[in-house]
Design an enzyme around this catalytic site. Structure first.
Site, PDB file in Angstrom:
ATOM      1  N   ASP A 179       0.833  -1.202   0.000  1.00 27.23           N
ATOM      2  CA  ASP A 179       0.000   0.000   0.000  1.00 27.23           C
ATOM      3  C   ASP A 179       0.867   1.252   0.000  1.00 27.23           C
ATOM      4  OD1 ASP A 179      -2.361  -1.525   0.146  1.00 27.23           O
ATOM      5  OD2 ASP A 179      -2.071  -1.760   2.304  1.00 27.23           O
ATOM      6  N   ASP A 228       0.290   5.150   0.528  1.00 25.60           N
ATOM      7  CA  ASP A 228      -0.667   6.165   0.953  1.00 25.60           C
ATOM      8  C   ASP A 228      -0.068   7.555   0.785  1.00 25.60           C
ATOM      9  OD1 ASP A 228      -2.452   4.166   1.654  1.00 25.60           O
ATOM     10  OD2 ASP A 228      -1.716   4.059   3.709  1.00 25.60           O
ATOM     11  N   ASP A 280      -0.600   7.102  14.651  1.00 25.35           N
ATOM     12  CA  ASP A 280      -0.635   6.188  15.782  1.00 25.35           C
ATOM     13  C   ASP A 280       0.737   5.874  16.361  1.00 25.35           C
ATOM     14  OD1 ASP A 280       0.114   4.736  13.541  1.00 25.35           O
ATOM     15  OD2 ASP A 280      -1.571   3.330  13.635  1.00 25.35           O
TER      16      ASP A 280
END
Length: 482
Positions: free
Chosen positions: A76, A78, A166
């Site tokens: 992925d 992003d 996070d």
């Protein structure tokens, strides 16, 4: 795995006595790191350049940079930008706006999707936690009565965006303008130390989004990193907050946790930190009780099923979500089936009732779409049909659309210690045999069965009722017609 970056991290942090004394962001120029455009998705690079050309700042962020550093395969890519979702959507004709809780844009290139989000700022928690708060750009945030962020669309700067991510190793940004990497929270040092560290106060961050506890476990299982002490400390106490997360979201998290190739390690960590019970309450209660039977050891079976899934993923083979869920819930189905049979219910209705009960209980924790629950039922049903190979049944079962999944499931049962009298070997031979050999295999099963059960008694024929005069015996013609 960190070759080339260890010296880089030491160089970047050696001037400071401790991480607390470090000045951020650390900017790593292209000459001092190995991440190049060749390592990136060409479509992600197109998105970055298009946003830059339109006058916006744009960076790659998070996992793709982290994975490159540790030598893991990246799937992925992003993108994060100072453009609002509406502005991004207007820039790309091949895009669509998605999300309510966290509004973002998907830019599609065939089968590849590049996810683009806007720099977020931390939403301030006021006295009334459910009161929406509005940013200068007109987007809002809101919290539940439990303090969980329901909407997170307050936009800010890149520095604010890094602070609200996070974990530290996810606050790494790649700037395509000069090919530099920006480390805002000490992620490079934590990667070198193989540590998972949450950004900010752990309790507050877990309360904002309890799924962060699951993400900590997932990264620990996936990367083999240790969860830093203060990051780990509140997890057991705050695990109950998962009860307030929508079941549909937890369904997706389970697939990431246990269906990404590190299921065995992740399963152990979920149980260690008291999180598994909020994902699979029936299964956890059964494991805690120590219940087992001669034909099933629940923990051994689940571990064997997870090993099978891990092996397939690591060998680049596909796995089905319904198969993973069928594994995790099968011990509960066996237990309920036993209870219903003890009440005098026939085997097949007892199985269907057991499956209904287990699935009804499970969807309260993690939603299971019907497109997955139906094949789960079929796999469980096959465990009772596969032993019945007599006559034409074996050929019919072989043509069943769920045969292969049911057969693989049966092999996992055998590998976990369930004794099925060589049933797996028989079906393995039957699948690859010629038709004549298949009939011989069935004949041998019929002989073995008749030897065990003795000759079958013929059921007496019932006489057909006649509208005419009653006689004690039928004529031969009348018998033939019957």
């Amino acid at each position: 795995m960190l070759t080339g970056f260890k010296s880089l991290v030491r160089k970047a942090t050696s001037l400071f006595a401790s991480p607390q004394a470090q000045t951020y962001p650390i900017v790593i120029p292209r000459s001092q790191h190995s991440l190049s455009r060749q390592d990136l998705s060409p479509n992600a690079v197109k998105v970055l350049y298009r946003l830059n050309k339109a006058g916006y700042d744009a960076y790659l962020v998070g996992g793709c940079i982290r994975d490159h550093i540790i030598g893991a395969k990246t799937k992925d890519f992003d993108v994060v930008t100072n453009a609002t979702p509406e502005e991004v959507h207007a820039t790309f004709s091949n895009s669509r706006l998605i999300g309510r809780r966290f509004k973002l844009v998907h830019v599609t290139f065939g089968r590849e999707i590049i996810e683009v989000s806007t720099f977020r700022a931390g939403s301030t928690q006021d006295d009334n936690e459910s009161t929406p708060q509005t940013s200068l750009k007109g987007k809002d945030s809101a919290r539940s009565t439990h303090g969980i962020v329901l909407r997170d669309n307050v936009y800010g700067s890149i520095e604010e965006d890094a602070e609200r991510r996070d974990f530290t190793f996810n606050a790494l940004y790649y700037n395509v303008k000069d090919f530099s990497i920006h480390d805002f929270c000490g992620g490079l040092k934590d990667i070198e130390d193989k540590v998972i560290r949450i950004i900010g106060d752990p309790r507050q961050r877990y309360q904002e989004d309890p799924v962060r506890m699951l993400r900590a476990i997932r990264f620990a299982g996936k990367l083999g990193f240790e969860i830093e002490a203060s990051t780990a400390a509140p997890i057991k106490e705050m695990a109950h907050l998962l009860d307030h997360i929508p079941p549909a979201r937890l369904f997706e998290e389970v697939l990431k946790l246990l269906g990404s190739g590190n299921g065995i390690e992740t399963f152990a960590l979920l149980r260690k930190y008291g999180l598994f019970r909020y994902l699979f309450p029936d299964t956890d209660a059964l494991l805690q009780s120590g219940w087992k039977r001669d034909d099933i050891n629940p923990e051994a079976f689940i571990l064997q099923g997870l090993k099978n899934t891990d092996d397939r993923i690591q060998n680049d083979k596909t796995t089905a979500p319904y198969f993973l869920y069928a594994i995790l819930l099968w011990p509960s189905v066996v237990l309920r089936h036993e209870e219903f049979e003890a009440q005098g219910m026939p085997t097949t209705p007892a199985l269907h009732q057991a499956a209904n009960m287990v699935l009804d209980n499970q969807v309260a924790s993690t939603a299971i779409p019907r497109r997955f629950s139906t094949p789960m039922r079929e796999i469980w049903d096959m465990q009772f049909r596969l032993p019945k190979r007599y006559g034409k049944r074996a050929f019919l079962l072989l043509d069943h659309p769920r045969f292969r999944a049911g057969f693989d499931f049966l092999l996992i049962r055998e590998l976990s210690g369930t004794q099925l009298d060589g049933l797996g070997d028989w079906w393995e031979a039957f699948q690859h045999a010629t038709e004549s050999k298949q009939r011989e295999l069935i004949k041998n099963i019929d002989v073995r069965t008749s030897d065990k059960e003795g000759p079958k008694k013929r059921r007496p024929r019932r006489r057909r009722k006649s509208n005419g005069p009653t006689t004690e015996t039928n004529s031969p013609s009348e018998a033939a017609s019957e």
